[in-house]
Motif scaffolding. Structure first.
Motif, PDB file in Angstrom:
ATOM      1  N   SER A 218      16.454-114.419  21.613  1.00 51.10           N
ATOM      2  CA  SER A 218      16.352-113.726  20.305  1.00 51.10           C
ATOM      3  C   SER A 218      18.069-113.364  20.394  1.00 51.10           C
ATOM      4  O   SER A 218      18.355-113.082  20.621  1.00 51.10           O
ATOM      5  N   ARG A 219      17.494-112.312  19.255  1.00 56.72           N
ATOM      6  CA  ARG A 219      19.058-111.719  18.375  1.00 56.72           C
ATOM      7  C   ARG A 219      19.247-110.379  19.477  1.00 56.72           C
ATOM      8  O   ARG A 219      20.838-110.352  19.454  1.00 56.72           O
ATOM      9  N   GLU A 222      20.894-111.936  22.734  1.00 59.22           N
ATOM     10  CA  GLU A 222      22.072-112.668  22.626  1.00 59.22           C
ATOM     11  C   GLU A 222      23.188-111.780  22.641  1.00 59.22           C
ATOM     12  O   GLU A 222      23.728-111.714  23.635  1.00 59.22           O
ATOM     13  N   LYS A 223      23.043-110.597  22.148  1.00 62.93           N
ATOM     14  CA  LYS A 223      23.495-109.480  21.503  1.00 62.93           C
ATOM     15  C   LYS A 223      23.908-108.784  22.753  1.00 62.93           C
ATOM     16  O   LYS A 223      25.691-108.220  23.386  1.00 62.93           O
ATOM     17  N   HIS A 256      20.045-119.158  16.727  1.00 63.02           N
ATOM     18  CA  HIS A 256      21.139-118.261  18.057  1.00 63.02           C
ATOM     19  C   HIS A 256      21.773-119.651  17.860  1.00 63.02           C
ATOM     20  O   HIS A 256      23.409-119.091  18.062  1.00 63.02           O
ATOM     21  N   GLN A 259      24.407-121.405  15.794  1.00 63.72           N
ATOM     22  CA  GLN A 259      25.137-120.641  15.332  1.00 63.72           C
ATOM     23  C   GLN A 259      26.115-121.009  16.497  1.00 63.72           C
ATOM     24  O   GLN A 259      27.509-120.530  15.644  1.00 63.72           O
TER      25      GLN A 259
END
Length: 320
Positions: A218-219, A222-223, A256, A259
């Motif tokens: 998920s976003r 990754e963060k 994600h 990218q």
């Protein structure tokens, strides 16, 4: 296992983040066997976690950073579903005529009554669940989301329904001194961003990070891992966007990973050899990739699958 043996100090661990609990046990048992063969303690020098497990470790160590007490609780998915369902039930009872705007004029009264009783509450529950998942992935509290909706130039009645239930759901969690799994992830990121010294200690603790099944990241995942790795960190992501399966019911998205692969500092290695499937299945999978890219009837979906094409393992491979 070699990193544990050769590249970490006694106060450091290799961090492995994987998707499901069953994979946690599989990783741990394999690493333990390798470490045992090297004459090292089989359970030291590494940590295997799901994303929720890692987030729990981060938040539990410093709960005050994100406004939690030391004895906060975590509700599992079943309890979270029940709390949300209670909020949906309360909302539908408080708004008995809300379904009317969405019912077809072609329905007779008997059919309309059935939809109101059976289908409308289920639809509201699905709407609320989707909104809550997405809002937490965007780190939007009910108050922040309400502020955005108040500024929006057009009315968004469905979003308002979801927001009302989201606010009620969060109040119920707060009453229990509890968080759900999505809160854990959101709060773990907030903790890392709130205290640079704490983040630096965790970077020291986990100098090597391996992320498994990265196509289902998920976003927020990754963060979190990007923060833990830092600019000089060692972050290895293993995944195949063609095998993404979680995006339909979670906030995961293989885009994600795609990218990430386009970032200039990323070194990508293709791993096309597969000892898991028969040649006939490999041929079918490769045909599906090529058909999707060149002949799918919906042009917008022609980038859903992409090379590399799968190859059988070469002669002499341990997994023929």
């Amino acid at each position: 296992a070699r990193l544990v043996a050769q590249a970490t100090d006694d106060d450091q661990e290799v961090l492995i983040v994987t998707l499901v609990n069953s994979a946690v046990g599989n990783f741990a048992s394999r690493i333990a066997r390798h470490l045992g063969a090297l004459g090292l303690p089989p359970r030291a020098g590494y940590r295997v976690r799901t994303l929720h497990g890692l987030a729990h470790d981060i938040v539990r160590e410093r709960p005050a950073l994100v406004g939690l007490s030391d004895n906060f609780a975590i509700v599992d998915e079943r309890e979270a579903e029940q709390i949300r369902q209670d909020a949906v039930t309360a909302w539908t009872r408080a708004h008995p005529d809300a379904a009317e705007a969405y019912l077809s004029d072609e329905l007779d009264e008997r059919r309309r009554d059935w939809v109101r009783r059976e289908q409308w509450p289920e639809a509201v529950n699905t709407l609320a669940n989707s909104l809550i998942l997405r809002a937490k992935d965007l780190q939007l509290t009910p108050e922040a989301l309400r502020e955005r909706l108040d500024r929006w130039p057009q009315p968004l009645p469905l979003a308002r329904i979801g927001l009302d239930i989201y606010a009620d759901y969060q109040r119920a969690l707060a009453y229990r001194n509890a968080v759900d799994f999505q809160d854990l992830i959101r709060l773990a990121l907030a903790a890392l961003e709130a205290d640079p010294d704490y983040l630096e200690r965790l970077r020291r603790r986990w100098p090597f990070i391996l992320e498994d099944e990265a196509q289902d990241s998920s976003r927020l995942q990754e963060k979190i891992l990007r923060l833990l790795a830092g600019e000089r960190g060692n972050w290895v992501r293993v995944g195949d966007p063609n095998q993404a399966i979680y995006e339909t019911f979670t906030t995961a998205n293989p885009e994600h990973l795609r990218q990430f692969l386009r970032e200039p500092d990323v070194r990508a290695c293709e791993l096309p050899d597969s000892g898991r499937s028969t040649p006939s299945i490999i041929s079918l999978a490769n045909y599906l990739i090529e058909w999707t890219r060149t002949a799918h009837p919906l042009p917008a979906l022609r980038n859903a699958l992409q090379p590399p094409f799968i190859r059988p393992t070469p002669p002499g491979d341990p997994q023929p």
